[in-house]
Design an enzyme around this catalytic site. Structure first.
Site, PDB file in Angstrom:
ATOM      1  N   LYS A 288     -14.837  42.763  -1.810  1.00  0.00           N
ATOM      2  CA  LYS A 288     -13.295  42.336  -0.930  1.00  0.00           C
ATOM      3  C   LYS A 288     -12.703  43.962  -0.811  1.00  0.00           C
ATOM      4  CE  LYS A 288      -9.659  39.909   1.045  1.00  0.00           C
ATOM      5  NZ  LYS A 288      -8.397  38.850   0.411  1.00  0.00           N
TER       6      LYS A 288
ATOM      7  N   SER B  40      -5.741  33.001   0.183  1.00  0.00           N
ATOM      8  CA  SER B  40      -7.488  32.995   0.476  1.00  0.00           C
ATOM      9  C   SER B  40      -9.027  33.954   0.066  1.00  0.00           C
ATOM     10  CB  SER B  40      -6.533  35.033   0.785  1.00  0.00           C
ATOM     11  OG  SER B  40      -6.031  35.786   2.109  1.00  0.00           O
TER      12      SER B  40
ATOM     13  N   SER C 250      -7.732  35.040   3.988  1.00  0.00           N
ATOM     14  CA  SER C 250      -8.288  37.090   4.198  1.00  0.00           C
ATOM     15  C   SER C 250      -9.563  36.849   3.691  1.00  0.00           C
ATOM     16  CB  SER C 250      -7.252  37.826   4.105  1.00  0.00           C
ATOM     17  OG  SER C 250      -6.918  37.911   2.866  1.00  0.00           O
TER      18      SER C 250
HETATM   19  N1  GLN Z   1      -2.777  33.703   5.085  1.00  0.00           N
HETATM   20  C1  GLN Z   1      -1.930  34.318   4.206  1.00  0.00           C
HETATM   21  C2  GLN Z   1      -1.710  34.647   4.939  1.00  0.00           C
HETATM   22  O1  GLN Z   1      -1.786  35.286   6.140  1.00  0.00           O
HETATM   23  C3  GLN Z   1      -2.309  34.197   2.670  1.00  0.00           C
HETATM   24  C4  GLN Z   1      -3.333  35.495   2.739  1.00  0.00           C
HETATM   25  C5  GLN Z   1      -3.716  35.805   1.404  1.00  0.00           C
HETATM   26  O2  GLN Z   1      -3.516  34.973   0.858  1.00  0.00           O
HETATM   27  N2  GLN Z   1      -3.843  37.150   1.109  1.00  0.00           N
HETATM   28  O3  GLN Z   1      -0.350  35.617   4.226  1.00  0.00           O
END
Ligand code: GLN
Length: 473
Positions: free
Chosen positions: A75, A174, A150
């Protein structure tokens, strides 16, 4: 695609070579990356150098490592020395980290072959990978749909057989949510189990790095390779990596597993069916399923959307046009900071910075941040009470199968709801795994989530393996 475990066996025995495995991975990336936008950067030169080093070790009869010759996707919020690292943000444009994350160093030492950096929602803020400054990633199973986020690029890399394994980060879901939408395994390890040195911070009290894989054994092997104490991360747990792959076949006989209504209610019917089907499989394998409700879980989303933006607003203050990446020149320093941040950050990142700054501002701190911290404590207590009665919890990972690209981008609340079932584990700092289980709308995968207390990864993998076997994998 060949599993990581099989790849290691083949490379170590000489049946294959790290270079052949790399060729296969690069071929798969070439075939579909233009269409799917999974990788933002492919490091052919570095990957080739590492593959050569692994093949050389095999030739010399040395131990090539527990991930010998396994291509892996990273990532793009993890620093790799000399390789562009963007967090899918314009603000880091042109920045090449002078050091590598501890997880990268450990992968290289284990013989893995990092092939490149994957797309994400900008600074890991989002649930669809549509918040990337470099365009969305598409779901390999249906390119009209999102891969989740994400860590959408890393999930898609594994789903598209570009790499057998990948690394992501999970602050509110995410890793688990994109794993669910792409039909792969995703693991959110216990807070502190994996060093975050070299992970670009989003919300430091919640962030964890973890694996994506096609099967449970590969996830266990990868987590073993990256876990364990690191003196470069003060939040890293003091002990060495636990033994995980040795326990994958331990089963669930005699275990008590809580089926949590609050981690199921509100999900689409096919997701509810998947969770109930999973409960039956675990029961058939000798576990006792206990129906329970943990109403505190419903408060998680509100608390998270105070705490995570508050921490993010502080963490992102460092992007000032001086220290990293982009600079937009202006008459004085303040104007330069403003112009740089205006041009460099996307809408969702700006929204989080505003939410977080507001929640922390004088006069509002107690009403928002202070309250959210109290909810977090309630959540930790609620989990602890549950684990006095059961060994693991079971629920859904996400309320639906992969949704259509564009269907939620203009409605932040609808997007935030994607993480309603994953956030509690981040707030408690404990562990959870998403496992593909069942099929939903349009033949797309559904998934279930197994949750456990801190350091319960071995138990989680053993339960996940039972579900995987039931699905014929
Ligand atoms: N979707 C969640 C957010 O937008 C979690 C994102 C993540 O775990 N990095 O914050």
């Amino acid at each position: 695609m060949k599993s990581a475990a099989q790849t290691v066996a083949d490379v170590a025995s000489g049946a294959s070579s790290a270079n052949e495995e790399l060729d296969r991975s690069l071929g798969a990336i070439r075939a579909r990356n233009d269409e799917l936008n999974v990788f933002l950067y492919v490091d052919e030169v570095g990957a080739r150098r590492q593959a050569d080093a692994v093949d050389e070790k095999v030739r010399r009869g040395e131990d090539p490592g527990v991930l010998a010759g396994v291509p892996i996707a990273i990532k793009d919020n993890l620093c790799q020395r000399g390789i562009p690292t963007t967090c899918s943000s314009r603000i880091l444009e042109g920045w090449r980290p002078p050091y590598s994350a501890t997880v990268i160093e450990r992968l290289l030492a284990a013989g893995a072959v990092p092939v490149g950096k994957t797309n994400l929602d900008e600074f890991a803020m989002g649930s669809s990978t549509e918040n990337s400054a470099f365009g969305p990633t598409k779901n390999p199973l249906d390119p009209t749909r999102v891969p989740g986020g994400s860590s959408g690029g890393s999930a898609a890399s594994v789903a598209a057989d570009m790499t057998p394994i990948a690394l992501g980060s999970d602050t509110g879901g995410s890793i688990r949510q994109p794993a669910a939408l792409c039909g792969v395994i995703g693991v959110k390890p216990t807070y502190g189990l994996v060093s975050r040195y070299g992970l670009i911070a989003f919300a430091s009290s919640l962030d964890q790095i973890g694996p994506f894989a096609k099967d449970v054994r590969d996830a266990a092997i990868l987590l073993e390779a990256i876990a364990g104490h690191d003196e470069m991360d003060s939040t890293s747990l003091p002990e060495p990596a636990p033994s995980l792959s040795a326990h994958v076949d331990d089963g669930v006989a005699g275990k008590r597993i809580g089926l949590v209504r609050d981690l199921v209610d509100g999900a689409d019917d096919e997701v509810v069916d998947a969770v109930e089907g999973a409960a039956q499989v675990l029961r058939d394998a000798g576990a006792t399923i206990v129906e329970m409700s943990i109403p505190e879980f419903r408060l998680g989303l509100s608390a998270y959307y105070i705490l995570a933006p508050a921490e993010a607003s502080s963490n992102l203050a460092r992007y000032d046009g001086v220290r990293y990446g982009l600079r937009v020149d202006a008459d004085d320093v303040t104007a330069m900071n403003e112009a740089t941040r205006t041009a460099g950050f996307g809408d969702e990142v700006k929204r989080r910075i505003m939410l977080g700054t507001y929640a922390l501002s004088a006069g509002y701190f107690d009403a928002y941040y202070g309250q959210a911290l109290k909810v977090r404590t309630m959540m930790i207590d609620a989990f602890a009470r549950a684990y006095r009665d059961v060994d693991l919890l079971l629920g859904a990972t996400t309320p639906s199968v992969a949704f259509k690209l564009g269907s939620k981008v203009s409605d932040p609340m609808a997007m935030y709801l994607s993480d309603i079932f994953t956030i509690p584990t981040n707030l408690s700092g404990e562990a959870a795994v998403s496992v593909p289980f069942g099929t939903g709308e349009a033949g797309l995968p559904t998934a279930v989530q197994l949750l456990g207390p801190a350091r319960s990864e071995a138990r989680l993998f053993a339960a996940a393996r039972i579900l995987e076997i039931a699905e014929g994998r």
